[in-house]
Design an enzyme around this catalytic site. Structure first.
Site, PDB file in Angstrom:
ATOM      1  N   HIS A 156       0.838  -1.223   0.000  1.00  0.00           N
ATOM      2  CA  HIS A 156       0.000   0.000   0.000  1.00  0.00           C
ATOM      3  C   HIS A 156       0.868   1.268   0.000  1.00  0.00           C
ATOM      4  O   HIS A 156       0.430   2.314   0.456  1.00  0.00           O
ATOM      5  CB  HIS A 156      -0.943   0.041   1.199  1.00  0.00           C
ATOM      6  CG  HIS A 156      -1.681  -1.244   1.432  1.00  0.00           C
ATOM      7  ND1 HIS A 156      -2.878  -1.526   0.819  1.00  0.00           N
ATOM      8  CD2 HIS A 156      -1.363  -2.319   2.188  1.00  0.00           C
ATOM      9  CE1 HIS A 156      -3.284  -2.740   1.209  1.00  0.00           C
ATOM     10  NE2 HIS A 156      -2.382  -3.242   2.031  1.00  0.00           N
ATOM     11  N   SER A 277      14.778  22.127 -15.528  1.00  0.00           N
ATOM     12  CA  SER A 277      13.584  22.933 -15.735  1.00  0.00           C
ATOM     13  C   SER A 277      14.006  24.267 -16.335  1.00  0.00           C
ATOM     14  O   SER A 277      15.080  24.787 -16.026  1.00  0.00           O
ATOM     15  CB  SER A 277      12.879  23.150 -14.397  1.00  0.00           C
ATOM     16  OG  SER A 277      12.087  24.314 -14.453  1.00  0.00           O
ATOM     17  N   LYS A 283      16.006  22.193 -10.240  1.00  0.00           N
ATOM     18  CA  LYS A 283      15.362  20.927 -10.604  1.00  0.00           C
ATOM     19  C   LYS A 283      16.260  19.968 -11.369  1.00  0.00           C
ATOM     20  O   LYS A 283      17.056  20.365 -12.214  1.00  0.00           O
ATOM     21  CB  LYS A 283      14.126  21.214 -11.467  1.00  0.00           C
ATOM     22  CG  LYS A 283      13.042  21.951 -10.721  1.00  0.00           C
ATOM     23  CD  LYS A 283      12.189  21.018  -9.915  1.00  0.00           C
ATOM     24  CE  LYS A 283      11.060  20.567 -10.788  1.00  0.00           C
ATOM     25  NZ  LYS A 283      10.119  19.746 -10.089  1.00  0.00           N
TER      26      LYS A 283
END
Ligand code: ARG
Length: 460
Positions: A156, A277, A283
């Protein structure tokens, strides 16, 4: 508009009809297979006494000349021809004259295209096999190097029990081994030669279909001429296997993206396999993994398309079947590109082993082992589960891990606990005690690594 079939027509084909019908823009992709098939065909025609040896040699020289000129760019495949078969035949006649007109003896474009597609698929299955083997080799290395790299295992997407990186990678190893197996199954089943089926009902010439099949590396000829020209099962099987490969790559990509995130930092992708980016200078994005995940849909689409195309076609050949090509070619190129890039990406990524291990230490991944400790001391499992549940609650309230609790705190909840609980729930013990085959413990993993070593040896 160069067509092979003008004889019974009194009018030119409408231009729109011609364009709609033509396949040269995409079936030029298998000019090599088309020429290879033609060379085998004329070799067989001569061996069967249908062509003379000198006619055969003239045709083969012509075909080889066309092949060489296409390869060097001297001869361009243009949309002046309806399809690749017309292109090759028309060029052959241009080069060698009337003898070229004998190439198509005892053959139809229906069995010709069925052959070309099979040869193409077979060649591509070989390439995908090689790419899968390269990926599996990288996975094998990662497994060997990380039998004691601890990390949390998840269910999960919640921390569940500790495993090792070798064990996690081993799961993908099993998937890609199955993919390899599937491809070799398909190869075996499809490796029969349809040439000689003619338009649908064979031919009246004494063709030696066994010979053509063996010249082209097939197991033998196909057994029903109507099925031969209208069977595309192997395309469906290939696209189904490719969809499964993409599903595996996509799941793996999803994990790479999660592991590479600022929150996890389990791995760091190499600069060569990351992108930036245009606005945010900090980034470093996992675009390759995202693209692999994103391209999965194209391959599924190709599978759905061919299944749908085939479902309503009466025997034998119908023009619908020309639709077997464009999306299939796209899917093949997509799978090959994704496999190559994904392999490079995981081969160059760095592991932050300390971060993985720290993450495995918290989140109560050792709670099951605490319950197992009680079971080993005579407490029934269901009671043990309840007791450890109380321990976890106590830890959450007091901002502790199970390893931080004092023995007095343990005993206050259950007197069965003794000093040896700490060793029993240490990360090493939690992993190292799991040694049934298939589990993450070092002995179990070592066995699997040896099996994989053998598997890789048998491939070459
Ligand atoms: N371009 C066709 C295809 O891809 C070749 C077979 C043509 N046969 C025919 N009867 N029109 O299927």
């Amino acid at each position: 508009m160069a067509q092979l079939w003008g004889g019974r027509f009194t009018k030119e084909t409408d231009k729109l009809v011609y364009n709609f019908n033509a396949s040269i823009s995409f079936d030029q992709k298998f000019y090599r297979q088309d020429i290879r098939g033609s060379i085998a065909h004329v070799t067989m025609l001569a061996a069967s006494g249908i062509l003379t040896d000198s006619e055969r040699d003239e045709i083969i020289d012509g075909l080889n000349g066309i092949l060489a000129d296409v390869e060097t760019g001297k001869l361009l495949i243009t949309d002046e021809y309806e399809d690749i078969h017309s292109f090759v035949e028309a060029n052959l006649i241009d080069r060698i004259g009337d003898t070229g007109k004998k190439l198509h003896t005892g053959r139809s474009r229906n069995d010709q295209v069925a052959l070309d597609m099979r040869l193409y698929v077979r060649d591509e299955l070989d390439e995908v096999t090689e790419l899968l083997i390269s990926l599996i080799k990288v996975l094998h290395r990662l497994m060997k190097e990380n039998t004691d790299t601890y990390m949390p295992g998840f269910t999960h997407l919640q921390k569940a029990q500790p495993v090792t990186f070798a064990h996690h990678i081993g799961a993908y190893m099993e998937m890609f081994k199955r993919d390899l197996d599937r491809i070799s199954d398909i190869y075996e089943r499809m490796n029969f030669c349809p040439l000689g089926a003619g338009a649908l009902a064979g031919t009246t010439y004494p063709l030696d279909r066994e010979l053509t099949a063996s010249l082209l590396g097939f197991e033998g000829p196909t057994l029903n001429s109507m099925d031969s020209v209208s069977d595309r099962d192997y395309v469906i099987e290939m696209l189904s296997a490719f969809s499964t490969i993409m599903m595996h790559l996509s799941r793996f990509s999803e994990e790479i993206i999660i592991w590479n995130s600022n929150e996890y930092r389990f791995i760091e992708l190499d600069d060569a396999y990351s992108t930036g980016s245009s606005i945010m200078p900090q980034k470093k994005n996992p675009d390759i993994a995202e693209l692999v995940r994103g391209k999965t849909g194209r391959v599924y689409a190709a599978l759905m398309s061919i299944l749908t195309t085939m479902k309503g076609i009466p025997l034998a050949y119908n023009k619908d079947m020309q639709e077997d090509k464009e999306l299939t070619f796209d899917a093949i190129d997509t799978v090959k590109g994704c496999l190559a890039l994904f392999t490079g990406m995981i081969d160059t990524m760095k592991l932050n082993k300390a971060v993985m291990e720290k993450s495995a230490m918290n989140g109560f991944t050792n709670a099951t082992d605490a319950a197992d400790y009680l079971v080993n001391h005579g407490v029934p499992f269901r009671d043990a589960h309840g007791i450890v549940g109380q321990l976890v609650l106590y830890c959450i309230d007091n901002d502790k891990s199970l390893l931080d609790m004092t023995l007095d705190e343990y005993k206050a909840i259950c007197p069965v606990f003794e000093e040896d609980i700490y060793k029993a729930i240490s990360l090493e013990e939690c992993v190292n005690k799991r040694n049934t085959i298939g589990a993450p413990g070092p002995e179990a993993i070592q066995k699997v690594i040896e099996i994989n070593e053998e598997f890789l040896k048998n491939l070459s």
